[in-house]
Write a protein that holds these residues in place. Structure first.
Motif, PDB file in Angstrom:
ATOM      1  N   ALA A 118       0.809  -1.207   0.000  1.00  0.00           N
ATOM      2  CA  ALA A 118       0.000   0.000   0.000  1.00  0.00           C
ATOM      3  C   ALA A 118       0.849   1.266   0.000  1.00  0.00           C
ATOM      4  CB  ALA A 118      -0.922   0.007   1.214  1.00  0.00           C
ATOM      5  N   ALA A 119       2.165   1.129   0.142  1.00  0.00           N
ATOM      6  CA  ALA A 119       3.042   2.298   0.159  1.00  0.00           C
ATOM      7  C   ALA A 119       2.953   3.025  -1.175  1.00  0.00           C
ATOM      8  CB  ALA A 119       4.471   1.866   0.435  1.00  0.00           C
ATOM      9  N   PRO A 120       3.118   4.338  -1.156  1.00  0.00           N
ATOM     10  CA  PRO A 120       3.059   5.093  -2.411  1.00  0.00           C
ATOM     11  C   PRO A 120       4.115   4.613  -3.403  1.00  0.00           C
ATOM     12  CG  PRO A 120       3.161   6.565  -0.506  1.00  0.00           C
ATOM     13  CD  PRO A 120       3.378   5.175   0.000  1.00  0.00           C
ATOM     14  N   PHE A 121       3.780   4.709  -4.662  1.00  0.00           N
ATOM     15  CA  PHE A 121       4.719   4.355  -5.726  1.00  0.00           C
ATOM     16  C   PHE A 121       4.786   5.561  -6.643  1.00  0.00           C
ATOM     17  CE2 PHE A 121       6.732   2.498  -9.292  1.00  0.00           C
ATOM     18  CZ  PHE A 121       7.422   1.404  -8.815  1.00  0.00           C
ATOM     19  N   GLY A 122       5.853   6.326  -6.518  1.00  0.00           N
ATOM     20  CA  GLY A 122       5.982   7.554  -7.284  1.00  0.00           C
ATOM     21  C   GLY A 122       7.257   7.586  -8.104  1.00  0.00           C
ATOM     22  N   PRO A 123       7.667   8.793  -8.512  1.00  0.00           N
ATOM     23  CA  PRO A 123       8.857   8.936  -9.353  1.00  0.00           C
ATOM     24  C   PRO A 123      10.125   8.347  -8.731  1.00  0.00           C
ATOM     25  CG  PRO A 123       7.586  10.967  -9.360  1.00  0.00           C
ATOM     26  CD  PRO A 123       6.968  10.064  -8.329  1.00  0.00           C
ATOM     27  N   ASP A 124      10.298   8.477  -7.421  1.00  0.00           N
ATOM     28  CA  ASP A 124      11.500   7.925  -6.789  1.00  0.00           C
ATOM     29  C   ASP A 124      11.543   6.410  -6.934  1.00  0.00           C
ATOM     30  OD1 ASP A 124      12.272  10.478  -6.057  1.00  0.00           O
ATOM     31  OD2 ASP A 124      11.499  10.293  -4.007  1.00  0.00           O
ATOM     32  N   GLU A 125      10.423   5.761  -6.700  1.00  0.00           N
ATOM     33  CA  GLU A 125      10.360   4.304  -6.832  1.00  0.00           C
ATOM     34  C   GLU A 125      10.516   3.887  -8.303  1.00  0.00           C
ATOM     35  OE1 GLU A 125       8.774   5.542  -3.059  1.00  0.00           O
ATOM     36  OE2 GLU A 125       8.141   6.136  -5.069  1.00  0.00           O
ATOM     37  N   PHE A 126       9.941   4.679  -9.205  1.00  0.00           N
ATOM     38  CA  PHE A 126      10.059   4.341 -10.616  1.00  0.00           C
ATOM     39  C   PHE A 126      11.511   4.409 -11.082  1.00  0.00           C
ATOM     40  CE2 PHE A 126       9.934   5.151 -15.187  1.00  0.00           C
ATOM     41  CZ  PHE A 126       9.297   3.991 -15.586  1.00  0.00           C
ATOM     42  N   GLN A 127      12.267   5.377 -10.583  1.00  0.00           N
ATOM     43  CA  GLN A 127      13.696   5.438 -10.918  1.00  0.00           C
ATOM     44  C   GLN A 127      14.402   4.154 -10.504  1.00  0.00           C
ATOM     45  OE1 GLN A 127      15.218   9.930 -10.758  1.00  0.00           O
ATOM     46  NE2 GLN A 127      14.697   9.122  -8.768  1.00  0.00           N
ATOM     47  N   LEU A 128      13.980   3.593  -9.390  1.00  0.00           N
ATOM     48  CA  LEU A 128      14.582   2.335  -8.931  1.00  0.00           C
ATOM     49  C   LEU A 128      14.256   1.191  -9.886  1.00  0.00           C
ATOM     50  CD1 LEU A 128      13.995   2.618  -5.076  1.00  0.00           C
ATOM     51  CD2 LEU A 128      16.049   3.195  -6.392  1.00  0.00           C
ATOM     52  N   VAL A 129      13.070   1.222 -10.484  1.00  0.00           N
ATOM     53  CA  VAL A 129      12.703   0.218 -11.486  1.00  0.00           C
ATOM     54  C   VAL A 129      13.638   0.336 -12.695  1.00  0.00           C
ATOM     55  CG1 VAL A 129      10.898  -0.519 -13.096  1.00  0.00           C
ATOM     56  CG2 VAL A 129      10.309   0.067 -10.730  1.00  0.00           C
ATOM     57  N   LEU A 130      13.891   1.567 -13.136  1.00  0.00           N
ATOM     58  CA  LEU A 130      14.824   1.773 -14.249  1.00  0.00           C
ATOM     59  C   LEU A 130      16.209   1.228 -13.893  1.00  0.00           C
ATOM     60  CD1 LEU A 130      13.922   5.445 -15.272  1.00  0.00           C
ATOM     61  CD2 LEU A 130      13.074   3.336 -16.302  1.00  0.00           C
ATOM     62  N   LEU A 131      16.651   1.547 -12.679  1.00  0.00           N
ATOM     63  CA  LEU A 131      17.976   1.105 -12.243  1.00  0.00           C
ATOM     64  C   LEU A 131      18.063  -0.415 -12.124  1.00  0.00           C
ATOM     65  CD1 LEU A 131      18.800   3.807  -9.572  1.00  0.00           C
ATOM     66  CD2 LEU A 131      19.914   3.499 -11.801  1.00  0.00           C
ATOM     67  N   ARG A 132      16.980  -1.064 -11.730  1.00  0.00           N
ATOM     68  CA  ARG A 132      17.006  -2.525 -11.575  1.00  0.00           C
ATOM     69  C   ARG A 132      17.388  -3.205 -12.878  1.00  0.00           C
ATOM     70  NH1 ARG A 132      18.407  -6.488 -11.933  1.00  0.00           N
ATOM     71  NH2 ARG A 132      17.504  -8.498 -11.461  1.00  0.00           N
ATOM     72  N   ARG A 133      16.831  -2.763 -13.990  1.00  0.00           N
ATOM     73  CA  ARG A 133      17.171  -3.358 -15.284  1.00  0.00           C
ATOM     74  C   ARG A 133      18.626  -3.034 -15.642  1.00  0.00           C
ATOM     75  NH1 ARG A 133      16.128  -7.522 -18.036  1.00  0.00           N
ATOM     76  NH2 ARG A 133      13.922  -7.146 -17.947  1.00  0.00           N
ATOM     77  N   MET A 134      19.091  -1.851 -15.294  1.00  0.00           N
ATOM     78  CA  MET A 134      20.460  -1.444 -15.632  1.00  0.00           C
ATOM     79  C   MET A 134      21.503  -2.130 -14.756  1.00  0.00           C
ATOM     80  SD  MET A 134      19.805   2.575 -16.286  1.00  0.00           S
ATOM     81  CE  MET A 134      18.451   3.098 -17.334  1.00  0.00           C
TER      82      MET A 134
END
Length: 189
Positions: free
Chosen positions: A4-20
């Motif tokens: 239930a925690a918010p999922f915003g731009p900071d978390e999305f950047q982590l998604v980008l980094l995970r693939r990289m």
């Protein structure tokens, strides 16, 4: 982080980094330190993003980006495509000179998503293989800089391989994650 925690731009950047992280672990570690977070948080953010994407009643892909990133900085028609094709563009704080762009067609169907150069940001000079350094350029810049550039079949929606010819006539291959250059690859026929 809980579901239930918010999922915003900071978390999305982590998604980008995970693939990289598969290609440039050192750069990803530097980015995580700059963001004041950890690999565990990166993996958790990616896990939550994947859960949202594969949930039985998941929102459409474009709506997931909008929910995570907010209203786009810009929306515009995609030149050379029929009416109804749009680019939705968001800033990415980790890379201020880039934007995250989602290309959608009629019915809001996403057909591409990638980091692109921000309008007015300096474009790196790309002439030789030594100019191709990780996280320095995006796909469109390689297409513009080198001849005979062609994409190979993608291994995943967020990974792209380009084959091209350097000015000296040498063949070259490069891999991109989310549209950002990651590494050179061995050239195979």
């Amino acid at each position: 982080m809980t579901p239930a925690a918010p999922f915003g731009p900071d978390e999305f950047q982590l998604v980008l980094l995970r693939r990289m992280a598969d290609h440039q672990p050192g750069l990803v570690d530097d980015a995580l330190r700059a963001l004041g977070t950890t690999r565990t948080a990166m993996r958790e953010a990616n896990k939550r993003w994947q859960a949202r994407a594969h949930a039985p009643r998941a929102a459409g892909e474009l709506d997931r980006y909008r929910a995570a990133l907010g209203e786009p900085e810009a929306r515009h028609a995609v030149q050379g495509f029929p009416a109804g094709h749009e680019a939705w563009v968001w800033p990415v704080p980790l890379w201020p000179e880039l934007r995250f762009s989602v290309f959608a067609g009629p019915g809001r169907a996403v057909w591409s998503r990638a980091l692109v150069r921000a309008p007015g940001a300096p474009v790196p000079a790309l002439r030789t293989v030594s100019d191709l350094r990780p996280w320095r350029c995006v796909i469109d810049e390689v297409y513009a800089a080198f001849r005979d550039t062609r994409a190979r079949e993608q291994a995943a929606p967020t990974l792209t391989r380009l084959d091209f010819t350097l000015p000296d006539g040498s063949p070259c291959a490069a891999e991109f994650a989310w549209g950002l250059f990651q590494r050179l690859l061995p050239v195979t026929p």
